[in-house]
Design an enzyme around this catalytic site. Sequence first.
Site, short mmCIF file in Angstrom:
data_model
loop_
_atom_site.label_atom_id
_atom_site.label_comp_id
_atom_site.label_asym_id
_atom_site.label_seq_id
_atom_site.Cartn_x
_atom_site.Cartn_y
_atom_site.Cartn_z
N SER A 76 36.45 45.19 31.11
CA SER A 76 35.07 45.28 31.56
C SER A 76 34.14 45.39 30.34
O SER A 76 34.19 44.52 29.46
CB SER A 76 34.92 46.47 32.51
N HIS A 105 38.62 45.03 40.49
CA HIS A 105 38.25 45.44 39.13
C HIS A 105 39.11 46.65 38.76
O HIS A 105 38.63 47.78 38.71
CB HIS A 105 36.75 45.80 39.13
N ASP A 134 37.56 40.48 42.22
CA ASP A 134 36.79 41.47 41.45
C ASP A 134 35.37 41.59 42.02
O ASP A 134 34.62 40.61 42.02
CB ASP A 134 36.74 41.03 39.98
#
Length: 283
Positions: A105, A262, A234
């Site tokens: 991320s 995610h 995600d």
Amino acid sequence: MQEPTAHSVTQDTLTLAAESFGDPEDPPLLLVMGATASMLGWPDAFCRTLAAQGLRVIRFDHRDTGGSTTLPPGEASYTVETMAGDILTLLDAFELPRAPVVGMSLGGYLAQIAALRWPGRVASLTLIASEPLGWDGPDLPGLSEAFLSHFGALGTLDWTDRTAVADFLLETERLCAGADFDAKAEATRVDRVLARTRSPASMFNHATLSVIEDWTGAFRRIDCPTLVIHGDSDPILPLPNGEALAEGIPDAELMVLPDTGHCLPERHHAAIARRIAAQIRGL
């Protein structure tokens, strides 16, 4: 069960708490987690699985998380580029002239900056659930409406109410993980996060940070071996972000995780670890 070794890295007024798994003589691997997340964002089981591949795995608490230097809520005096600089600080502290970096991320965003700023220090990149640095194409999909609605409650969250904070963090994990959400395991991890966090509200200082340099199209200039890993479900940075990364970075490989949000579900740990280890062995 292998227990990690604790480390404390200091530079001027900054302290970064870190841990390492595996034999210190094994090839190193630095893990960089995403926004608002401490080193516990990297599951212990995942770190041990990587170490079992013959790697020395290093994870650390970002500023304003865990045991690292923490500023009051809303008083972050650093930038996204400053956080990328913490990668170099870790490499120096562990006396690593060069090392592979895995970022998830925001951690993947920071890792891209580090690879461009200090190309001689970043041997390879693995970018998990990340977005391109300096995206210069058509708009890519972003946060789901459910996640945006959830974060809209931050303004009224009572940070002195530990139960309310734990519930908020647990719901965040549920929205990220989707079908892989394990309520019991995540509740235990959230308790660990809160037990070692001086100021839970300060974790969200990351949401206020600015990017101060012009990185337009920068990800296309990355020239180290790159593996892009992305879940096809995600809800934070949908799959087109990972596809754009893999298409834009020369010779990058793309590994799509089926039915994955995610997160780093345990069912994928072994496969991810093998791909990362194979990349490192090929350097």
